[in-house]
Design a protein around this motif. Structure first.
Motif, short mmCIF file in Angstrom:
data_model
loop_
_atom_site.label_atom_id
_atom_site.label_comp_id
_atom_site.label_asym_id
_atom_site.label_seq_id
_atom_site.Cartn_x
_atom_site.Cartn_y
_atom_site.Cartn_z
N ALA A 215 -5.52 -7.72 3.48
CA ALA A 215 -4.60 -6.77 4.10
C ALA A 215 -3.18 -7.02 3.63
N ARG A 216 -2.77 -8.27 3.60
CA ARG A 216 -1.41 -8.61 3.16
C ARG A 216 -1.19 -8.22 1.70
N ARG A 217 -2.16 -8.51 0.87
CA ARG A 217 -2.00 -8.25 -0.57
C ARG A 217 -2.05 -6.77 -0.93
N THR A 218 -2.71 -5.96 -0.11
CA THR A 218 -2.84 -4.54 -0.43
C THR A 218 -1.97 -3.63 0.43
N GLY A 219 -1.44 -4.16 1.52
CA GLY A 219 -0.65 -3.34 2.44
C GLY A 219 -1.51 -2.41 3.28
N VAL A 220 -2.80 -2.70 3.36
CA VAL A 220 -3.74 -1.89 4.14
C VAL A 220 -4.17 -2.72 5.35
N SER A 221 -4.19 -2.10 6.51
CA SER A 221 -4.53 -2.84 7.73
C SER A 221 -5.96 -3.35 7.70
N ALA A 222 -6.20 -4.43 8.44
CA ALA A 222 -7.54 -4.99 8.54
C ALA A 222 -8.50 -3.95 9.13
N ARG A 223 -8.02 -3.17 10.06
CA ARG A 223 -8.86 -2.13 10.67
C ARG A 223 -9.33 -1.13 9.60
N LEU A 224 -8.41 -0.72 8.74
CA LEU A 224 -8.76 0.23 7.69
C LEU A 224 -9.70 -0.41 6.66
N LEU A 225 -9.51 -1.69 6.37
CA LEU A 225 -10.41 -2.39 5.46
C LEU A 225 -11.83 -2.43 6.02
N ARG A 226 -11.95 -2.65 7.33
CA ARG A 226 -13.28 -2.64 7.96
C ARG A 226 -13.89 -1.24 7.87
N TYR A 227 -13.05 -0.20 8.02
CA TYR A 227 -13.53 1.17 7.88
C TYR A 227 -14.04 1.42 6.46
N TYR A 228 -13.28 0.97 5.46
CA TYR A 228 -13.73 1.12 4.07
C TYR A 228 -15.09 0.45 3.88
N GLU A 229 -15.26 -0.69 4.48
CA GLU A 229 -16.53 -1.40 4.37
C GLU A 229 -17.65 -0.58 5.04
#
Length: 114
Positions: A7-21
């Motif tokens: 999340a820090r390296r991409t500027g994308v929230s952890a919540r959104l990363l879980r959604y992408y997954e």
């Protein structure tokens, strides 16, 4: 890397990363503690997903073309059906633009009536 680092390296929230997954756009291994463990390539994948979303593609379309994406922009290896998928999406975007222009012209016409 853990989800917070991604999340820090991409500027994308952890919540959104879980959604992408959940959408099948991003993969993570699981550690013994159950935490997501992302590979280094996940940074590029997230940037590709963000770029393709900005281009107006749905997550369903992105899932279809992502295996052929290279680099952060991304560029594409012309795998089977990728060109056809992107051609179809471009035609759909052009149709939406035409609809918006017609609607805009209609609204502008209402404003010119005294």
């Amino acid at each position: 890397m853990l989800i917070g680092e991604l999340a820090r390296r991409t500027g994308v929230s952890a919540r959104l990363l879980r959604y992408y997954e959940e959408q099948g756009l991003l993969a993570a291994d699981r550690g013994p503690n159950g935490y997501r463990d992302y590979r280094e390539e996940a940074v590029t994948t997230v940037r590709q997903v963000r770029a393709l979303l900005r281009a107006g593609l749905t997550t369903e379309v992105i899932r279809a073309v992502l295996p052929c994406a290279r680099g952060e922009l991304p560029e594409f290896d012309w795998c089977v059906d990728v060109r056809a998928i992107l051609d179809r999406e471009l035609a759909a975007a052009d149709a939406r633009i035409d609809d918006l222009r017609r609607g805009r012209d209609t609204l502008a016409g209402y404003l010119t009536v005294p």
